[in-house]
Design an enzyme around this catalytic site. Structure first.
Site, PDB file in Angstrom:
ATOM      1  CG  ASP A 145      84.071  54.516  67.174  1.00  0.00           C
ATOM      2  OD1 ASP A 145      83.309  55.474  66.949  1.00  0.00           O
ATOM      3  OD2 ASP A 145      85.160  54.629  67.758  1.00  0.00           O
ATOM      4  CG  HIS A 219      78.560  59.632  71.601  1.00  0.00           C
ATOM      5  ND1 HIS A 219      79.529  60.497  72.065  1.00  0.00           N
ATOM      6  CD2 HIS A 219      79.056  59.102  70.434  1.00  0.00           C
ATOM      7  CE1 HIS A 219      80.565  60.498  71.243  1.00  0.00           C
ATOM      8  NE2 HIS A 219      80.302  59.665  70.242  1.00  0.00           N
TER       9      HIS A 219
END
Length: 335
Positions: A145, A219
């Site tokens: 992330d 995403h």
């Protein structure tokens, strides 16, 4: 331009995210806590001076005018709720945000404990989340992330309000937070290749797919926002995994984005929840649900050390005078 708070740090092993609302009559206690936070961090840090410890505090739109007189950040407004064809980004209450980062959980806990003790019953806690670093900065879904975060001067520029745009609040940062709850049984049932299509990156190597391969609803496809010149519009994410271990306990990602303008984060969320084009929503949202959403402004250290005066309170209404104003009893002459 003022000195920004300690936002740009290396990823610490632990973080605490605390969102509270200020109760009626609690404004002065909130002001005292804002001014007192730096002293609390210094006091706790002195007990373990070689440990990393910092805290960022930010104020929501609804609270700003209750706490301060004078100007307000030009783009500070409540979180914009988004309702797409399938998924919703809710707007939830929040007047103050405290983001504590440390390489020791006990230090982060102690700062939060002392700060909330100072606030006492002046506030109501609406969300408290304890995050942790997961292996090589991966989310609980198994992907790294924050890969797209800018670095160095680019990161400073991405989060710092431009003095030409808002001179009264230059050096500050806008902050958006959302807590996501992930359905891991459904996510883990996907083949790795389908997970990679949902993210737009390889899971193990963390290599982004090229544009010809990446699905339009991945995403990374929907959160990469080039400007009119094709340059990326950056934010700095400081997300952390959180959650219970056993059974159906709640777990997921705490999303926190710092930026020089909330417009970038809002556009990114519109792409995710409404779709780009409309209806083409972020595939990841089929497995994780946003349960909070709040917008804040993190002012400079100088602002927090010397707050603007509190707003003037309305003068108490005076009782209405009945009868003559010449001092007589108004009952006529006595005979």
């Amino acid at each position: 331009m003022g000195t920004g708070q300690h936002i740009l740090t290396s990823k610490t092993p632990t973080a605490v995210f605390l969102v509270v609302t200020v109760d009626d009559g609690g404004e002065q206690a909130a002001r005292d806590a804002l001014e007192g936070l730096a002293g609390i961090v210094t006091t706790v840090s002195s007990r373990v001076p070689d440990a990393t410890l910092c805290a960022v505090v930010a104020i929501g739109s609804d609270a700003w005018d209750r706490l301060f007189s004078g100007p307000r950040p030009a783009e500070l407004h409540p979180f914009v709720e988004l309702t797409g064809e399938v998924h919703t980004a809710p707007a939830t209450p929040g007047d103050l945000l405290l983001h504590i980062k440390s390489d020791r959980a006990d230090l982060a806990y102690e700062v939060g404990r002392l700060w909330t003790a100072q606030l006492g019953d002046a506030v109501t806690t609406v969300d408290e989340t304890h995050g942790f670093r997961y292996f090589d900065m991966r989310d609980l879904i198994g992907f790294v992330d924050g890969t797209e975060n800018p670095n160095g001067p680019d990161a400073v520029s991405a989060i710092t309000v431009d003095p030409d745009q808002d001179p009264d609040f230059a050096g500050g940062s806008y902050v958006a937070v959302q807590r996501y709850v992930t359905e891991f049984s459904e996510w883990n049932a996907l083949p790795t290749s389908d997970q990679e299509d949902a993210i737009g990156r390889s899971k193990l190597e963390n290599v982004e797919m090229d544009d010809d391969t990446k699905p339009s609803n991945a995403h990374t496809a929907l959160t990469n926002l080039p400007d009119v010149d094709g340059e990326p519009q950056d934010i700095v994410r400081d997300n952390m995994p959180y959650g219970d271990i056993a059974g159906d306990g709640v777990k997921g990602t705490y999303f926190i984005a710092y930026s020089k303008t909330p417009a970038i984060t809002e556009e990114m969320l519109r792409h995710m929840f409404l779709g780009d084009p409309p209806g083409n929503h972020d595939r990841l949202l089929d497995f994780t649900t946003a349960v909070t959403g709040t917008q804040f402004f993190a002012p400079t250290a100088e602002f927090l050390a010397d707050l603007p005066p509190a707003p003037e309170t309305e003068p108490a209404e005076q009782p209405t005078t009945v009868g003559p104003s010449d001092g007589s009893l108004g009952i006529g002459s006595l005979r």
